[in-house]
Write a protein that holds these residues in place. Structure first.
Motif, mmCIF file in Angstrom:
data_model
loop_
_atom_site.group_PDB
_atom_site.id
_atom_site.type_symbol
_atom_site.label_atom_id
_atom_site.label_comp_id
_atom_site.label_asym_id
_atom_site.label_seq_id
_atom_site.Cartn_x
_atom_site.Cartn_y
_atom_site.Cartn_z
ATOM 1 N N ASP A 52 19.524 67.470 84.414
ATOM 2 C CA ASP A 52 19.147 66.267 85.148
ATOM 3 C C ASP A 52 19.446 66.536 86.617
ATOM 4 O O ASP A 52 20.477 66.125 87.148
ATOM 5 C CB ASP A 52 19.948 65.074 84.612
ATOM 6 C CG ASP A 52 19.409 63.746 85.115
ATOM 7 O OD1 ASP A 52 18.603 63.743 86.064
ATOM 8 O OD2 ASP A 52 19.809 62.699 84.560
ATOM 9 N N ARG A 57 22.830 66.124 81.370
ATOM 10 C CA ARG A 57 22.861 64.898 80.576
ATOM 11 C C ARG A 57 23.257 65.263 79.155
ATOM 12 O O ARG A 57 22.624 66.094 78.523
ATOM 13 C CB ARG A 57 21.491 64.230 80.579
ATOM 14 C CG ARG A 57 21.418 62.954 79.746
ATOM 15 C CD ARG A 57 20.009 62.368 79.759
ATOM 16 N NE ARG A 57 19.554 62.102 81.103
ATOM 17 C CZ ARG A 57 19.723 60.941 81.749
ATOM 18 N NH1 ARG A 57 20.343 59.949 81.154
ATOM 19 N NH2 ARG A 57 19.282 60.781 82.974
ATOM 20 N N ASP A 103 24.569 57.996 76.866
ATOM 21 C CA ASP A 103 24.435 59.121 77.794
ATOM 22 C C ASP A 103 25.702 59.317 78.613
ATOM 23 O O ASP A 103 26.343 58.350 79.019
ATOM 24 C CB ASP A 103 23.298 58.873 78.801
ATOM 25 C CG ASP A 103 21.935 59.186 78.235
ATOM 26 O OD1 ASP A 103 21.848 59.770 77.144
ATOM 27 O OD2 ASP A 103 20.944 58.844 78.899
ATOM 28 N N ILE A 105 26.385 61.677 82.060
ATOM 29 C CA ILE A 105 25.804 62.584 83.042
ATOM 30 C C ILE A 105 26.968 63.185 83.818
ATOM 31 O O ILE A 105 27.793 62.459 84.376
ATOM 32 C CB ILE A 105 24.818 61.848 83.967
ATOM 33 C CG1 ILE A 105 23.677 61.278 83.118
ATOM 34 C CG2 ILE A 105 24.297 62.793 85.033
ATOM 35 C CD1 ILE A 105 22.704 60.427 83.878
#
Length: 179
Positions: A52, A57, A103, A105
């Motif tokens: 990402d 991610r 998620d 990140i």
């Protein structure tokens, strides 16, 4: 017994051993199992990684073990990331849950193996924390195999195919069915 007289299950076993010996297989990473973890025969959690931008991610998918359907009930998720075999986490935080996935990140400091630990609790039973077996993941750019590695892969594949084909032909011949 000559090697070419082996039963088919031995051939399959030999094939598995040969495939496990292929270059590029990270044996220590395999020790932590697949990306899919089963928890108490109630839930299945799968992790997938994707770039990402400069970040990575980590997406965790939550499913019901019996039905295979995604979990849509509210839950709390905590994720810890540590460098391989390091006691102190680099990241320790909560992940937002959307539908049946969450998620995280994160910008990994360098290429290498990392330990990922997940804990989650359903909001209807907050005292019960589920913790699947941790994941050991490789983060970084894929490395190209050199010509010797490719030659080894080709030779191993050819040997594997030859053993399986000869084994299958011998079984047919022994049963009286030639084609």
């Amino acid at each position: 017994m000559r090697p070419l007289d082996m039963p088919i299950r031995w051939s399959i076993g030999l094939a598995a051993v040969l495939l496990a010996a292929l270059p590029g297989v990270a044996g220590r990473a395999l020790a932590h199992g697949a990306p899919e973890k089963v928890i108490d025969e109630r839930f299945v959690v799968t992790v997938a990684l994707a770039p990402d931008g400069d970040l990575t991610r980590l997406r965790f998918f939550f499913r019901d073990f019996q039905t295979g359907r995604g979990l849509t009930e509210p839950m709390s998720v905590r994720v810890r990331i540590a460098e391989d075999e390091a006691p102190t986490p680099l990241h320790d935080g909560h992940a937002a849950v959307v539908g049946s996935w969450a998620d995280v990140i994160y910008q990994f400091p360098h290429d290498g193996f990392y330990e990922v630990v997940l804990e989650f609790a359903l909001d209807r039973e907050p005292a019960r924390v589920y913790r699947p077996e941790d994941w050991r993941i490789w983060v970084g750019k894929p490395r190209a195999l050199d010509s010797r590695a490719w030659a080894g892969v080709a030779a191993t594949s050819a040997l594997l195919i030859t053993v399986v084909v000869i084994s299958l032909k011998r079984q047919r011949t022994e049963r009286g069915g030639t084609r």
